[in-house]
Design an enzyme around this catalytic site. Structure first.
Site, short mmCIF file in Angstrom:
data_model
loop_
_atom_site.label_atom_id
_atom_site.label_comp_id
_atom_site.label_asym_id
_atom_site.label_seq_id
_atom_site.Cartn_x
_atom_site.Cartn_y
_atom_site.Cartn_z
N ASN A 1 0.84 -1.20 0.00
CA ASN A 1 0.00 0.00 0.00
C ASN A 1 0.88 1.25 0.00
O ASN A 1 0.56 2.24 -0.67
CB ASN A 1 -0.94 0.01 1.21
CG ASN A 1 -2.21 -0.81 0.96
OD1 ASN A 1 -2.79 -0.78 -0.10
ND2 ASN A 1 -2.62 -1.54 1.98
N HIS B 1 -8.62 -0.98 5.79
CA HIS B 1 -8.91 -2.27 6.43
C HIS B 1 -9.46 -3.24 5.38
O HIS B 1 -10.30 -2.85 4.57
CB HIS B 1 -9.93 -2.09 7.56
CG HIS B 1 -10.19 -3.36 8.31
ND1 HIS B 1 -9.32 -3.87 9.25
CD2 HIS B 1 -11.22 -4.25 8.24
CE1 HIS B 1 -9.80 -5.00 9.74
NE2 HIS B 1 -10.96 -5.24 9.13
N GLU C 1 -7.96 -2.21 -2.44
CA GLU C 1 -7.38 -1.45 -1.33
C GLU C 1 -6.54 -0.30 -1.88
O GLU C 1 -6.65 0.84 -1.44
CB GLU C 1 -6.49 -2.34 -0.45
CG GLU C 1 -7.22 -3.30 0.47
CD GLU C 1 -6.25 -4.02 1.39
OE1 GLU C 1 -5.37 -3.36 1.97
OE2 GLU C 1 -6.38 -5.25 1.54
#
Length: 198
Positions: free
Chosen positions: A14, A101, A171
């Protein structure tokens, strides 16, 4: 130009997405990467991108606050940071800390629900839909106002690893979109809900 700090604990996929997006952004830069794990690959990603990076244990709140002040941090992004943020940091950066999350909060979240454990629980439950959520951080684990969500199908043949991989690309997508809204002051929390301003 806003300064963000990214907190990581592991590989930093990420983080890499944020690094790539920051290069194209005129609204923010990654001014600091902090990890609570000394050997986290996320720190190596930061070094390769010439971003200041620090290993600070999660309980060393005063050190974290000092670093955030030194690098003039406006916002904090938790990108796979597997530790609880101290209330002193939360109070100083109220509605300025964003987390990603790997489930559709309020399902499969809270203490102990992180990483592959989330996807194991999803498959065991038999639900047909999962996904990911960006949200603000408050003093309740995964309890802050939801910013964005993306749904992903869960198939009978899925393993936790396969499901994790399917969700990860989303994500990356909503994390970048949420950061862009955050740094442009397009997010407002009203009565525990997030309004996206036009």
């Amino acid at each position: 130009m806003k300064n963000i700090a990214v907190f990581v604990s592991g590989g930093g996929t990420n983080l890499q997405t944020i690094i790539n997006n920051a290069k194209k952004s005129k609204n923010y830069k990654i001014a600091l990467v902090i990890s609570n794990k000394e050997k986290a690959y996320g720190l190596i990603r930061a070094k390769k991108a010439y971003i200041p990076n620090l290993y600070i244990r999660s309980k060393e709140t005063s050190k974290i606050l000092s670093a955030l002040s030194k690098y003039k941090i406006d916002y904090i992004v938790l990108a796979g940071y597997l530790a609880i943020i101290d209330s002193k940091i939360i109070k100083k950066y109220q509605n300025k800390i964003l987390n990603i999350h790997p489930s559709l909060i309020p399902s499969f979240c809270g203490p102990g629900m992180y990483g592959i454990h989330v996807h194991e629980a999803v498959i065991k439950s038999g639900v047909k839909t999962s996904g990911c959520t960006t949200h603000f951080v408050n003093e309740k684990v995964d309890g802050g106002a939801i910013i964005m969500q993306k749904t992903v199908p869960v198939y009978y043949e899925d393993t936790p690893e396969i499901l994790q991989k399917r969700i990860l690309k989303y994500e990356h997508q909503i994390l970048v979109e949420s950061i862009n809204l955050l740094v442009k002051n397009k997010l407002k929390v009203i009565n525990g809900r997030t309004k996206i301003l036009k």
